[in-house]
Design a protein around this motif. Structure first.
Motif, PDB file in Angstrom:
ATOM      1  N   ASP A  13      70.171  18.623 -19.558  1.00  0.00           N
ATOM      2  CA  ASP A  13      70.796  19.690 -20.339  1.00  0.00           C
ATOM      3  C   ASP A  13      72.324  19.627 -20.271  1.00  0.00           C
ATOM      4  O   ASP A  13      73.010  20.625 -20.490  1.00  0.00           O
ATOM      5  CB  ASP A  13      70.303  21.063 -19.874  1.00  0.00           C
TER       6      ASP A  13
ATOM      7  N   LYS B  20      71.529  20.156 -26.664  1.00  0.00           N
ATOM      8  CA  LYS B  20      71.123  19.963 -25.269  1.00  0.00           C
ATOM      9  C   LYS B  20      70.276  21.112 -24.739  1.00  0.00           C
ATOM     10  O   LYS B  20      69.434  20.918 -23.853  1.00  0.00           O
ATOM     11  CB  LYS B  20      72.359  19.778 -24.388  1.00  0.00           C
ATOM     12  N   LYS B  21      70.448  22.314 -25.297  1.00  0.00           N
ATOM     13  CA  LYS B  21      69.668  23.468 -24.824  1.00  0.00           C
ATOM     14  C   LYS B  21      68.191  23.337 -25.177  1.00  0.00           C
ATOM     15  O   LYS B  21      67.350  24.020 -24.598  1.00  0.00           O
ATOM     16  CB  LYS B  21      70.237  24.759 -25.414  1.00  0.00           C
TER      17      LYS B  21
ATOM     18  N   TRP C 270      64.786  20.289 -22.652  1.00  0.00           N
ATOM     19  CA  TRP C 270      63.647  20.504 -21.765  1.00  0.00           C
ATOM     20  C   TRP C 270      62.458  21.092 -22.524  1.00  0.00           C
ATOM     21  O   TRP C 270      61.305  20.724 -22.275  1.00  0.00           O
ATOM     22  CB  TRP C 270      64.030  21.418 -20.599  1.00  0.00           C
TER      23      TRP C 270
END
Length: 267
Positions: A123, A229-230, A233
């Motif tokens: 992240d 990037k958030k 996951w």
């Protein structure tokens, strides 16, 4: 031209995974695209040969392939008389080559974009998936290459087609391609990894030193999907649920170990 599409939500990811074209001649939908996932959106596209050999790649490439063929022929006799087979097998095992990995599966491309050797960086930066149109790549090929692939009603070359067109000569290929075209090749199914990854390779000629500039100057349907990037996951966990993980793209104990390590990673 390269179009950038920024993806900030799962809903915005859906077009990447579902894009196809209707083929009236077949009355079916088909995808003309191949994909390349990269774990950091700031990364540039380079072949492993250019990274390894810098400006000496044209000089060192023949020696790399000759030595690989000499020592690997006992494991894979078919590589003895084809530089293209030498490249493909070598690429699979980490040999520096002029091949650039692509996949026909958007899910596989997304999987590689969501993969980090250091999971602490998952992240820390955006990732990306490149998409190119194989039909568009054919449009820029020299006429003998166009004729060969159109005769097969395809947009993809095989190692045998390239060997016939080039006389098994890298210099001939480089001369034919110049700086304005390159071939996309589907490798022979040498192992399960190539099959599972739906692997394709761009055979980058020596005349193309900046792959992204080549795509920008010579294509109209190239897309760079930049994924926030958030989301990484969440998308990574979603891919596991869809059975797209290290266990699939790296069949065997290597992939199993990578998957277990990530599954039990503590954020």
């Amino acid at each position: 031209m390269i179009k950038e599409i920024h993806i900030d939500t799962l809903e915005e990811l859906l077009p990447l995974l579902t894009e196809q074209e209707y083929r009236p001649d077949l009355d079916r939908n088909r995808s003309p695209y191949v994909y390349r996932g990269m774990s950091d959106s700031s990364f540039k596209m380079y072949t492993s040969l250019s990274r390894n050999c810098k400006g000496l790649q044209e000089h060192l490439e023949p020696a790399i392939l000759e030595n690989f063929a000499k020592y690997a022929i006992n494991d894979e006799p078919s590589i003895g008389h084809s530089v293209w087979r030498q490249m493909i097998l070598g690429q699979h095992y980490g040999l520096p080559t002029r091949l650039l990995d692509w996949t026909q599966s958007a899910l596989v491309g997304l999987n590689f974009a969501m993969t980090e050797e250091n999971l602490e960086e998952m992240d820390q930066h955006d990732c990306m998936v490149w998409r190119i149109n194989m039909s568009e790549m054919v449009d820029h090929l020299p006429e003998p290459y166009k004729y060969a692939v159109n005769r097969k009603h395809s947009t993809i070359f095989t190692v045998d087609m390239l060997k016939e067109l080039t006389g098994n000569s890298l210099k001939q290929y480089d001369t034919d391609m110049g700086s304005s075209s390159m071939v996309i090749i589907e490798p022979p199914s040498l192992n399960q990894r190539i099959i599972n990854q739906h692997s394709f390779f761009a055979v980058v000629p020596s005349g193309i030193t900046d792959i992204e500039k080549f795509l920008s100057d010579n294509t109209e349907d190239t897309v760079k999907y930049i994924i926030d990037k958030k989301l990484r996951w969440r998308v990574r966990d979603m891919l596991d649920q869809l059975n797209m993980s290290e266990r699939i793209v790296y069949p065997g104990l290597e992939g199993l170990s990578k998957w277990i390590a990530r599954h039990y990673y503590v954020k």
